[in-house]
Scaffold this motif. Structure first.
Motif, PDB file in Angstrom:
ATOM      1  N   ILE A  63      46.953  41.377  47.332  1.00 16.54           N
ATOM      2  CA  ILE A  63      48.290  41.835  47.191  1.00 16.54           C
ATOM      3  C   ILE A  63      48.154  43.528  46.695  1.00 16.54           C
ATOM      4  CG2 ILE A  63      50.438  41.515  45.906  1.00 16.54           C
ATOM      5  CD1 ILE A  63      49.688  38.687  46.120  1.00 16.54           C
ATOM      6  N   ASP A  64      48.915  44.428  47.098  1.00 13.18           N
ATOM      7  CA  ASP A  64      49.067  45.653  46.605  1.00 13.18           C
ATOM      8  C   ASP A  64      49.677  45.666  45.439  1.00 13.18           C
ATOM      9  OD1 ASP A  64      47.479  46.245  49.103  1.00 13.18           O
ATOM     10  OD2 ASP A  64      49.380  46.749  50.138  1.00 13.18           O
ATOM     11  N   LYS A  65      50.776  44.960  45.267  1.00 10.48           N
ATOM     12  CA  LYS A  65      51.330  45.163  43.974  1.00 10.48           C
ATOM     13  C   LYS A  65      50.891  44.473  42.817  1.00 10.48           C
ATOM     14  CE  LYS A  65      55.992  45.251  45.862  1.00 10.48           C
ATOM     15  NZ  LYS A  65      57.386  44.622  45.999  1.00 10.48           N
ATOM     16  N   PRO A  66      50.751  45.279  41.575  1.00  8.23           N
ATOM     17  CA  PRO A  66      50.404  44.879  40.355  1.00  8.23           C
ATOM     18  C   PRO A  66      51.215  43.654  39.907  1.00  8.23           C
ATOM     19  CG  PRO A  66      51.326  46.677  39.989  1.00  8.23           C
ATOM     20  CD  PRO A  66      51.395  46.666  41.478  1.00  8.23           C
ATOM     21  N   LEU A  67      50.643  42.550  39.231  1.00  6.53           N
ATOM     22  CA  LEU A  67      51.288  41.600  38.832  1.00  6.53           C
ATOM     23  C   LEU A  67      52.009  41.730  37.374  1.00  6.53           C
ATOM     24  CD1 LEU A  67      49.003  38.599  39.481  1.00  6.53           C
ATOM     25  CD2 LEU A  67      50.562  39.529  40.719  1.00  6.53           C
ATOM     26  N   ALA A  68      53.225  41.189  37.115  1.00  8.29           N
ATOM     27  CA  ALA A  68      54.087  41.577  36.018  1.00  8.29           C
ATOM     28  C   ALA A  68      55.002  40.104  35.782  1.00  8.29           C
ATOM     29  CB  ALA A  68      55.182  42.192  36.362  1.00  8.29           C
ATOM     30  N   ILE A  69      55.288  39.987  34.555  1.00  7.38           N
ATOM     31  CA  ILE A  69      56.165  38.957  33.776  1.00  7.38           C
ATOM     32  C   ILE A  69      57.229  39.551  33.221  1.00  7.38           C
ATOM     33  CG2 ILE A  69      56.287  37.305  31.916  1.00  7.38           C
ATOM     34  CD1 ILE A  69      53.151  37.088  31.881  1.00  7.38           C
ATOM     35  N   ILE A  70      58.308  39.149  33.648  1.00  2.00           N
ATOM     36  CA  ILE A  70      59.668  39.637  32.937  1.00  2.00           C
ATOM     37  C   ILE A  70      60.049  38.555  31.928  1.00  2.00           C
ATOM     38  CG2 ILE A  70      62.180  39.805  33.246  1.00  2.00           C
ATOM     39  CD1 ILE A  70      61.388  40.857  36.178  1.00  2.00           C
ATOM     40  N   VAL A  71      60.312  38.928  30.738  1.00  2.00           N
ATOM     41  CA  VAL A  71      60.737  38.176  29.593  1.00  2.00           C
ATOM     42  C   VAL A  71      62.180  38.781  28.898  1.00  2.00           C
ATOM     43  CG1 VAL A  71      58.392  37.276  29.075  1.00  2.00           C
ATOM     44  CG2 VAL A  71      59.234  39.370  27.744  1.00  2.00           C
TER      45      VAL A  71
END
Length: 278
Positions: A85-93
């Motif tokens: 997957i090209d996009k970096p992973l993220a968390i939204i809080v």
């Protein structure tokens, strides 16, 4: 700082409990000719047990730890098959009652017979909110695993950005900077800010204490429709959506008043009673 925070919170809690026990006796004399004040104080007193539960109950802390333990399991699960997957992973809080606790502020409101947003700007400016149990360890772990964290909050960008960053830096939260804090500018709708993050990152978890922290489907819906939407999306909770407990405030209350937050205090009391007696 932590000791002073605890001492201040305990003193406020003692005053809140005293106010609750003496209630009509101490407020009636001062406000017998002021219905507005009496209604406002009654609304504040109705929040005492909820605030006390958040402040003192081990069950509250257990639920917070449980939420972040589940978040860690889901993070590890997602990373185990993150391939190509090209996009970096993220968390939204979210911030308030998700990673930062505002218990002392709400204790003040109750003790003074006031309601939000009275004193909110000053409280944010103090930059002394403490971490919600489990939040700091989990977000540091996410950073360690190479996952970015974005904080989407309806704190004011104009009035609260600098103080919020200062508060979060003091608590050592990762990614506590202007790039990762997406606060409210005009609209409280969080979906455009979530969309902005998703343009550059793959969001694997959303964490909050309010249904609006997860999806537009919950926004400005009446109580019954909010509940139906939760049931419809039930499989997402504990998987992609991680919910924190907050019985003190939230859009669940706004839904009772059809989101007319300027409803009179007397009418709010009446509506609450009507819902309770259904």
């Amino acid at each position: 700082m932590v000791l002073a925070y605890k001492v201040r919170s305990r003193l406020l809690l003692l005053w809140v409990m005293l106010l609750s026990l003496m209630g009509p006796g101490i407020t009636g004399c001062a406000t017998s000719n002021n219905t507005f004040s009496t209604d406002k104080q009654q609304l504040a007193q109705q929040s005492i047990l909820s605030a006390l539960w958040v402040y003192s109950a081990g069950e509250y802390r257990a639920l917070c730890h449980q939420a972040f333990n589940i978040a860690k399991l889901q993070l590890d699960r997602r990373l185990s098959y993150h391939r190509g997957i090209d996009k970096p992973l993220a968390i939204i809080v979210d911030i308030d009652e998700t990673v930062l606790s505002n218990v002392p502020y709400f204790n003040r409101l109750i003790a003074e017979g006031e309601a939000f947003p009275s004193g909110w700007k000053a409280w944010v400016g103090e930059s002394t909110a403490q971490a919600v149990p489990g939040a700091l360890a989990f977000l540091k772990y996410a950073r360690f695993r190479g996952v970015e964290v974005f904080y989407i909050s309806n704190r004011s960008m104009r009035d609260g950005l600098t103080a919020t960053i200062d508060n979060m830096v003091k608590m050592e939260f990762p990614f506590a900077d202007q790039h990762h804090l997406l606060l409210k500018k005009a609209s409280g709708n969080k979906q455009p800010r979530r969309d902005r993050v998703e343009q550059t990152h793959e969001v694997i978890l959303l964490i909050g204490d309010n249904l609006n922290d997860f999806s537009l489907i919950f926004t400005d819906k009446p109580t019954i429709q909010r509940n139906d939407a939760v049931d419809m999306m039930g499989s997402e909770f504990g998987k992609r959506f991680i919910m924190l407990p907050n019985p003190v405030y939230g859009d669940w209350e706004g839904a009772l008043y059809n989101y007319q937050w300027n409803t009179s205090n007397a009418q709010k009391l009446k509506i609450r009673e009507q819902y309770f007696n259904q």
